[in-house]
Design an enzyme around this catalytic site. Structure first.
Site, short mmCIF file in Angstrom:
data_model
loop_
_atom_site.label_atom_id
_atom_site.label_comp_id
_atom_site.label_asym_id
_atom_site.label_seq_id
_atom_site.Cartn_x
_atom_site.Cartn_y
_atom_site.Cartn_z
N ALA A 55 0.83 -1.21 0.00
CA ALA A 55 0.00 0.00 0.00
C ALA A 55 0.86 1.26 0.00
O ALA A 55 0.44 2.30 -0.49
CB ALA A 55 -0.94 -0.01 1.20
N ASN A 114 9.86 -7.10 12.99
CA ASN A 114 10.75 -6.16 12.31
C ASN A 114 11.95 -5.82 13.19
O ASN A 114 12.04 -6.23 14.34
CB ASN A 114 9.99 -4.89 11.89
CG ASN A 114 9.46 -4.10 13.07
OD1 ASN A 114 10.05 -4.09 14.16
ND2 ASN A 114 8.34 -3.43 12.87
N ILE A 115 12.87 -5.06 12.64
CA ILE A 115 14.13 -4.75 13.32
C ILE A 115 13.90 -4.02 14.64
O ILE A 115 14.64 -4.22 15.61
CB ILE A 115 15.08 -3.94 12.39
CG1 ILE A 115 16.44 -3.72 13.05
CG2 ILE A 115 14.47 -2.60 12.01
CD1 ILE A 115 17.27 -4.95 13.14
N CYS A 168 12.46 -9.99 2.43
CA CYS A 168 11.55 -9.27 3.33
C CYS A 168 11.43 -7.86 2.76
O CYS A 168 11.65 -7.67 1.57
CB CYS A 168 12.03 -9.30 4.78
SG CYS A 168 13.61 -8.52 5.06
N ASP A 180 18.31 -7.55 7.30
CA ASP A 180 18.51 -8.35 8.50
C ASP A 180 17.98 -9.76 8.35
O ASP A 180 18.74 -10.72 8.39
CB ASP A 180 17.82 -7.67 9.71
CG ASP A 180 18.43 -6.32 10.01
OD1 ASP A 180 19.64 -6.28 10.23
OD2 ASP A 180 17.70 -5.33 10.01
N ARG A 181 16.70 -9.90 8.21
CA ARG A 181 16.09 -11.22 8.22
C ARG A 181 16.52 -12.08 7.04
O ARG A 181 16.80 -13.27 7.20
CB ARG A 181 14.57 -11.08 8.24
CG ARG A 181 14.07 -10.36 9.48
CD ARG A 181 12.62 -10.01 9.39
NE ARG A 181 12.41 -8.88 8.50
CZ ARG A 181 11.31 -8.17 8.45
NH1 ARG A 181 10.30 -8.47 9.23
NH2 ARG A 181 11.19 -7.16 7.63
#
Length: 148
Positions: free
Chosen positions: A41, A64-65, A126, A131-132
């Site tokens: 969105a 999330n971070i 992501c 990070d992930r």
């Protein structure tokens, strides 16, 4: 002709034409479905399975971070205090650190099993990939390494 700089077992240059149907690509999105749709969105990306007919999209629902940072700070605080045996495990659980590790390991196991047992390709991503994404991929690579 094949480029000899590449391992032919990893390319279509092996000399054997594959007649089998292509394996369904697993797209592993580290975010939750809700976060991915919210990102779309705002002009970001999110795969819809209807647009990718030979793909399976799985959302891992990882934090999330900012949530990870808060959890780590709580973990540090719990570990730096004098342990109270009567509630130390409760305090550890309240940090949610072990939940975050659990989801990360589940994602890595899913990737490793998909590649190793199902022989399917995997795309991991992501919202920003900082990070992930590399954490999941690095853990999956370790799981796939026969040495480990």
């Amino acid at each position: 002709a094949c480029d000899t700089d590449f391992d032919s077992s990893l390319t279509a240059c092996s000399g054997v034409e594959s007649t089998a149907a292509p394996q369904k690509l697993l797209i592993l999105d580290a975010r939750s479905y809700t976060a991915a749709v919210a990102n779309r969105a705002k002009g970001g990306g999110c795969e819809c399975e209807e647009y990718y007919p030979n793909c399976e999209v799985v959302f891992m629902g990882m934090a999330n971070i900012h949530a990870i940072r808060n959890s780590f700070q709580y973990l540090r605080a719990v570990c730096s205090q004098m342990p109270d045996p009567s509630n130390w495990l409760s305090a550890l659980e309240s940090t949610k650190w072990l939940q975050h590790l659990s989801v990360m390991l589940k994602a890595a196991v899913l990737v490793a099993n998909t590649v190793d047992r199902e022989g399917r390709p995997v795309l991991v991503h992501c919202s920003d990939g900082w990070d992930r994404t590399p954490q999941i991929v690095a853990l999956a690579k370790i799981l796939l390494d026969p040495y480990y």
